[in-house]
Motif scaffolding. Structure first.
Motif, PDB file in Angstrom:
ATOM      1  N   PHE A 116      39.556  29.947  43.699  1.00  8.18           N
ATOM      2  CA  PHE A 116      40.071  28.602  43.399  1.00  8.18           C
ATOM      3  C   PHE A 116      40.609  28.489  41.975  1.00  8.18           C
ATOM      4  CE2 PHE A 116      37.238  27.624  47.040  1.00  8.18           C
ATOM      5  CZ  PHE A 116      38.216  27.106  47.882  1.00  8.18           C
ATOM      6  N   THR A 117      40.085  29.281  41.049  1.00  6.34           N
ATOM      7  CA  THR A 117      40.666  29.248  39.701  1.00  6.34           C
ATOM      8  C   THR A 117      42.039  29.931  39.682  1.00  6.34           C
ATOM      9  OG1 THR A 117      39.341  31.211  39.118  1.00  6.34           O
ATOM     10  CG2 THR A 117      38.516  29.064  38.411  1.00  6.34           C
ATOM     11  N   LEU A 118      42.210  30.969  40.480  1.00  6.93           N
ATOM     12  CA  LEU A 118      43.543  31.581  40.595  1.00  6.93           C
ATOM     13  C   LEU A 118      44.538  30.616  41.223  1.00  6.93           C
ATOM     14  CD1 LEU A 118      42.597  35.209  41.727  1.00  6.93           C
ATOM     15  CD2 LEU A 118      43.491  34.509  39.496  1.00  6.93           C
TER      16      LEU A 118
ATOM     17  N   LEU B 226      48.051  29.179  39.470  1.00  8.51           N
ATOM     18  CA  LEU B 226      49.376  29.155  40.085  1.00  8.51           C
ATOM     19  C   LEU B 226      49.937  27.735  40.128  1.00  8.51           C
ATOM     20  CD1 LEU B 226      48.832  31.653  43.054  1.00  8.51           C
ATOM     21  CD2 LEU B 226      50.141  32.047  40.958  1.00  8.51           C
ATOM     22  N   CYS B 227      49.081  26.755  40.389  1.00  6.39           N
ATOM     23  CA  CYS B 227      49.554  25.369  40.444  1.00  6.39           C
ATOM     24  C   CYS B 227      50.063  24.908  39.084  1.00  6.39           C
ATOM     25  CB  CYS B 227      48.432  24.452  40.921  1.00  6.39           C
ATOM     26  SG  CYS B 227      48.015  24.628  42.679  1.00  6.39           S
ATOM     27  N   VAL B 228      49.312  25.211  38.037  1.00  4.53           N
ATOM     28  CA  VAL B 228      49.735  24.785  36.693  1.00  4.53           C
ATOM     29  C   VAL B 228      51.039  25.458  36.298  1.00  4.53           C
ATOM     30  CG1 VAL B 228      49.153  24.852  34.233  1.00  4.53           C
ATOM     31  CG2 VAL B 228      47.417  24.201  35.907  1.00  4.53           C
ATOM     32  N   MET B 229      51.141  26.756  36.507  1.00  7.18           N
ATOM     33  CA  MET B 229      52.349  27.469  36.100  1.00  7.18           C
ATOM     34  C   MET B 229      53.531  27.094  36.990  1.00  7.18           C
ATOM     35  SD  MET B 229      51.115  28.723  33.523  1.00  7.18           S
ATOM     36  CE  MET B 229      52.762  29.191  33.001  1.00  7.18           C
ATOM     37  N   GLY B 230      53.268  26.838  38.259  1.00 11.73           N
ATOM     38  CA  GLY B 230      54.362  26.464  39.153  1.00 11.73           C
ATOM     39  C   GLY B 230      54.886  25.068  38.898  1.00 11.73           C
ATOM     40  N   TRP B 231      54.010  24.188  38.451  1.00 12.12           N
ATOM     41  CA  TRP B 231      54.402  22.792  38.224  1.00 12.12           C
ATOM     42  C   TRP B 231      54.530  22.461  36.735  1.00 12.12           C
ATOM     43  CZ3 TRP B 231      49.973  21.258  42.046  1.00 12.12           C
ATOM     44  CH2 TRP B 231      50.355  21.621  43.349  1.00 12.12           C
TER      45      TRP B 231
ATOM     46  N   ARG C 260      36.322  44.555  45.520  1.00 17.00           N
ATOM     47  CA  ARG C 260      37.600  44.907  46.146  1.00 17.00           C
ATOM     48  C   ARG C 260      38.356  43.653  46.582  1.00 17.00           C
ATOM     49  NH1 ARG C 260      37.476  49.514  50.628  1.00 17.00           N
ATOM     50  NH2 ARG C 260      36.730  50.587  48.743  1.00 17.00           N
ATOM     51  N   SER C 261      37.640  42.719  47.175  1.00 15.85           N
ATOM     52  CA  SER C 261      38.275  41.476  47.621  1.00 15.85           C
ATOM     53  C   SER C 261      38.764  40.652  46.430  1.00 15.85           C
ATOM     54  CB  SER C 261      37.272  40.672  48.449  1.00 15.85           C
ATOM     55  OG  SER C 261      37.815  39.424  48.824  1.00 15.85           O
ATOM     56  N   ILE C 262      37.946  40.570  45.385  1.00 20.88           N
ATOM     57  CA  ILE C 262      38.321  39.811  44.191  1.00 20.88           C
ATOM     58  C   ILE C 262      39.560  40.404  43.539  1.00 20.88           C
ATOM     59  CG2 ILE C 262      37.605  39.291  41.824  1.00 20.88           C
ATOM     60  CD1 ILE C 262      34.745  38.914  42.940  1.00 20.88           C
ATOM     61  N   LEU C 263      39.610  41.735  43.427  1.00 19.88           N
ATOM     62  CA  LEU C 263      40.778  42.388  42.816  1.00 19.88           C
ATOM     63  C   LEU C 263      42.028  42.162  43.661  1.00 19.88           C
ATOM     64  CD1 LEU C 263      39.285  45.779  41.552  1.00 19.88           C
ATOM     65  CD2 LEU C 263      40.015  43.825  40.176  1.00 19.88           C
ATOM     66  N   ALA C 264      41.876  42.176  44.981  1.00 18.07           N
ATOM     67  CA  ALA C 264      43.032  41.962  45.854  1.00 18.07           C
ATOM     68  C   ALA C 264      43.617  40.568  45.650  1.00 18.07           C
ATOM     69  CB  ALA C 264      42.612  42.158  47.313  1.00 18.07           C
ATOM     70  N   TYR C 265      42.758  39.556  45.551  1.00 15.43           N
ATOM     71  CA  TYR C 265      43.237  38.192  45.331  1.00 15.43           C
ATOM     72  C   TYR C 265      43.865  38.046  43.938  1.00 15.43           C
ATOM     73  CZ  TYR C 265      40.705  36.820  49.553  1.00 15.43           C
ATOM     74  OH  TYR C 265      40.261  36.704  50.845  1.00 15.43           O
ATOM     75  N   THR C 266      43.308  38.745  42.967  1.00 13.02           N
ATOM     76  CA  THR C 266      43.857  38.686  41.607  1.00 13.02           C
ATOM     77  C   THR C 266      45.251  39.294  41.563  1.00 13.02           C
ATOM     78  OG1 THR C 266      41.620  38.826  40.684  1.00 13.02           O
ATOM     79  CG2 THR C 266      43.452  39.316  39.206  1.00 13.02           C
ATOM     80  N   VAL C 267      45.411  40.439  42.220  1.00 13.01           N
ATOM     81  CA  VAL C 267      46.732  41.086  42.269  1.00 13.01           C
ATOM     82  C   VAL C 267      47.734  40.193  42.999  1.00 13.01           C
ATOM     83  CG1 VAL C 267      48.020  43.040  43.221  1.00 13.01           C
ATOM     84  CG2 VAL C 267      45.820  43.421  42.082  1.00 13.01           C
ATOM     85  N   LEU C 268      47.298  39.586  44.100  1.00 16.04           N
ATOM     86  CA  LEU C 268      48.174  38.674  44.840  1.00 16.04           C
ATOM     87  C   LEU C 268      48.650  37.533  43.949  1.00 16.04           C
ATOM     88  CD1 LEU C 268      49.443  37.481  47.430  1.00 16.04           C
ATOM     89  CD2 LEU C 268      47.212  36.428  47.913  1.00 16.04           C
ATOM     90  N   ALA C 269      47.732  36.903  43.217  1.00 13.82           N
ATOM     91  CA  ALA C 269      48.095  35.799  42.326  1.00 13.82           C
ATOM     92  C   ALA C 269      49.027  36.281  41.215  1.00 13.82           C
ATOM     93  CB  ALA C 269      46.844  35.168  41.729  1.00 13.82           C
ATOM     94  N   ALA C 270      48.785  37.488  40.688  1.00 13.23           N
ATOM     95  CA  ALA C 270      49.620  38.032  39.619  1.00 13.23           C
ATOM     96  C   ALA C 270      51.043  38.279  40.103  1.00 13.23           C
ATOM     97  CB  ALA C 270      49.007  39.326  39.084  1.00 13.23           C
ATOM     98  N   VAL C 271      51.176  38.782  41.317  1.00 17.53           N
ATOM     99  CA  VAL C 271      52.510  39.039  41.868  1.00 17.53           C
ATOM    100  C   VAL C 271      53.264  37.725  42.075  1.00 17.53           C
ATOM    101  CG1 VAL C 271      53.758  39.872  43.903  1.00 17.53           C
ATOM    102  CG2 VAL C 271      51.887  41.226  42.941  1.00 17.53           C
ATOM    103  N   LEU C 272      52.588  36.732  42.619  1.00 18.63           N
ATOM    104  CA  LEU C 272      53.238  35.443  42.847  1.00 18.63           C
ATOM    105  C   LEU C 272      53.633  34.783  41.523  1.00 18.63           C
ATOM    106  CD1 LEU C 272      50.971  34.068  45.717  1.00 18.63           C
ATOM    107  CD2 LEU C 272      53.277  35.021  45.914  1.00 18.63           C
TER     108      LEU C 272
ATOM    109  N   TYR D  72      49.983  31.768  48.900  1.00 19.54           N
ATOM    110  CA  TYR D  72      48.656  32.177  48.426  1.00 19.54           C
ATOM    111  C   TYR D  72      47.560  31.461  49.215  1.00 19.54           C
ATOM    112  CZ  TYR D  72      44.621  32.580  45.292  1.00 19.54           C
ATOM    113  OH  TYR D  72      43.368  32.811  44.781  1.00 19.54           O
ATOM    114  N   THR D  73      47.728  30.151  49.398  1.00 19.86           N
ATOM    115  CA  THR D  73      46.718  29.360  50.107  1.00 19.86           C
ATOM    116  C   THR D  73      46.572  29.811  51.547  1.00 19.86           C
ATOM    117  OG1 THR D  73      47.267  27.460  48.703  1.00 19.86           O
ATOM    118  CG2 THR D  73      46.006  27.017  50.703  1.00 19.86           C
TER     119      THR D  73
END
Length: 472
Positions: free
Chosen positions: A304-306, A310-315, A420-432, A459-460
């Motif tokens: 949820f922090t990721l 994304l919301c702050v940077m996108g908006w 592994r799951s946490i890193l995957a979500y972090t990479v996903l957020a970084a790419v977006l 992402y959601t």
């Protein structure tokens, strides 16, 4: 699962008071940045002064908020006696602080750079003293699982604060930072009276033996707290002392301080999570599934922090209007500060292992290491890179403390975090986020925000599918 539902419920209520409160306070940022232009440096003065008060608050509370939870949840102790003994410590420290500051107000105001405005220090010293005295009653409300009263008092302060600021700045046309401090003093004093009924219900009893055990537990938390708050405010305290152009220092600090307000959306989420999570962690200490619960809590926190990042940077093209356009040059610090805040939140979640085994000195050591990293980056970088060094200093400080706490914690109190799951979500957020950064600057705001919103929804959707939030 029942505990997770309780966590979600309490987080929603505490989050409402924290997020709505911070949002309403954000309404003051455009007010201040409009009526206190960048060139005046007044917003820099406000940023600097509130940094000092944050540090003093941690010292005066002496780690007693966490200590209250630890001992009040002990079946051998009486919660009222625990509260009374904690309050005696905080009350004594607060009295000594006020006597020293008012007794030596001249030299202190001169050293801090406010020789012409000792009234600033006297007002804010009284504010932080009252805040320290309110801290334990607020914590006791959390211990008693009374989030509604907690929220009511927090929001009551905020609504009153906003109303008075509008009166003074908009209706009366005031433009000085003096009125920011004066209004804060009025509101804090007013809210203090609402704790009188709660304090009258306490069966006051001081326990000297309990105090000795409390102090043994709390002093490392104090050191931890001081180091932790220095990671948040040391840059704002150091900046006027280190920046080479003293006449321009408060202007630069004002730019940084105003833009950091936008990034503090992450701090809201962390604070709301902490208010609800901390009491539950201690209450689950004897449960068989506690480690799995802690691991799951960490994963959801990061998810949820990721999303918030994304919301702050996108908006951001819309959020930037929260501050005056004079201050927009500092918007580049926002993603860096938000990344540091995520690290701080992870560090907070990691911190429970040493609290649960009563080895809180580890937290002091980790925070000290982080603080030293932050200070090094700031002292070296501020003269060369201005407030950008402050932003990267936060990453260095929180990153150091986070990594130390994780690796050492896995040795003393191993928790099966889903890395592994946490890193995957972090990479996903970084790419977006990277995709957001390559959107052409020439695009209209609505097109940038529209595409960013689509990426946030991607992402959601992935999170909902992977975590089973949406079932067929």
């Amino acid at each position: 699962m029942a505990s997770l539902k309780s966590l979600a419920k309490d987080t929603a209520i505490y989050g409402l008071s924290s997020i709505v409160g911070r949002f309403l306070n954000y309404l003051l940022v455009p007010l201040y940045t409009h009526y206190m232009p960048k060139a005046s440096g007044d917003y820099g003065v406000s940023t600097n002064m509130y940094a000092y008060t944050a540090l003093i608050f941690v010292i005066l509370t002496f780690g007693m908020e966490t200590t209250l939870f630890r001992f009040a949840n002990d079946e051998r102790e009486t919660p009222d006696t625990v509260f009374s003994t904690c309050f005696a410590v905080v009350g004594s420290l607060t009295a000594v602080f006020l006597l020293l500051l008012f007794g030596f107000i001249g030299p202190i105001s001169g050293y801090l750079g406010y020789a012409e405005h000792p009234d600033y220090l006297m007002m804010m010293a009284t504010v932080v003293a009252l805040d320290a005295l309110q801290a334990l009653p607020f914590s006791f409300l959390r211990f008693q699982h009374r989030p509604i009263r907690f929220m009511s008092l927090k929001l009551g302060f905020i609504f009153l604060n906003i109303a008075l600021n509008l009166v003074y700045f908009v209706l009366l046309g005031k433009t000085s930072v003096f009125y920011v401090f004066f209004i804060n003093l009025l509101c804090t004093g007013f809210i203090t009276f609402f704790f009188v009924p709660d304090l009258l219900r306490i069966r006051w009893k001081f326990d000297g033996q309990l105090l000795r055990r409390m102090l043994s537990y709390s002093w490392p938390i104090l050191v931890l707290g001081v180091m932790g708050i220095l990671n948040q405010v040391a840059d704002k305290i150091l900046f006027p002392k280190v920046y080479p152009d003293q006449a321009h220092a408060n202007i630069e600090l004002g730019v940084y301080g105003s833009c950091v307000k936008i990034a503090m959306i992450m701090a809201m989420i962390t604070q709301a999570f902490r208010y609800a999570y901390e009491p539950i962690v201690f209450s689950k200490a004897k449960d068989a599934d506690k480690n799995e619960y802690y691991a799951l809590g960490m994963k959801y926190f990061i998810i949820f922090t990721l999303l918030a990042f994304l919301c702050v940077m996108g908006w951001l093209p819309l959020l930037r209007y929260m501050i005056g356009s004079d201050y927009w040059e500092g918007l580049r610090v926002i993603p860096i500060v938000m990344a540091a805040e995520i690290m701080m939140g992870i560090y907070f979640n990691l911190s429970f292992w040493y609290k649960l085994i009563d080895k809180t000195y580890f937290g002091a050591l980790f925070s000290l290491a982080g603080c030293l990293a932050l200070l090094a980056v700031n002292i070296w970088g501020i003269p060369h890179y201005s407030y950008m060094a402050c932003a990267w200093g936060g990453v260095a400080g929180y990153g150091t403390a986070m990594l130390l706490s994780y690796f050492i914690g896995q040795k003393y109190y191993p928790i099966p975090y889903p890395i592994r799951s946490i890193l995957a979500y972090t990479v996903l957020a970084a790419v977006l986020y990277w995709v957001m950064t390559i959107i052409p600057e020439a695009w209209p705001e609505w097109q940038y925000v529209g595409l960013s919103t689509l990426l946030i929804l991607v992402y959601t959707a992935i999170i909902c599918k992977k975590e089973g939030f949406v079932r067929r």
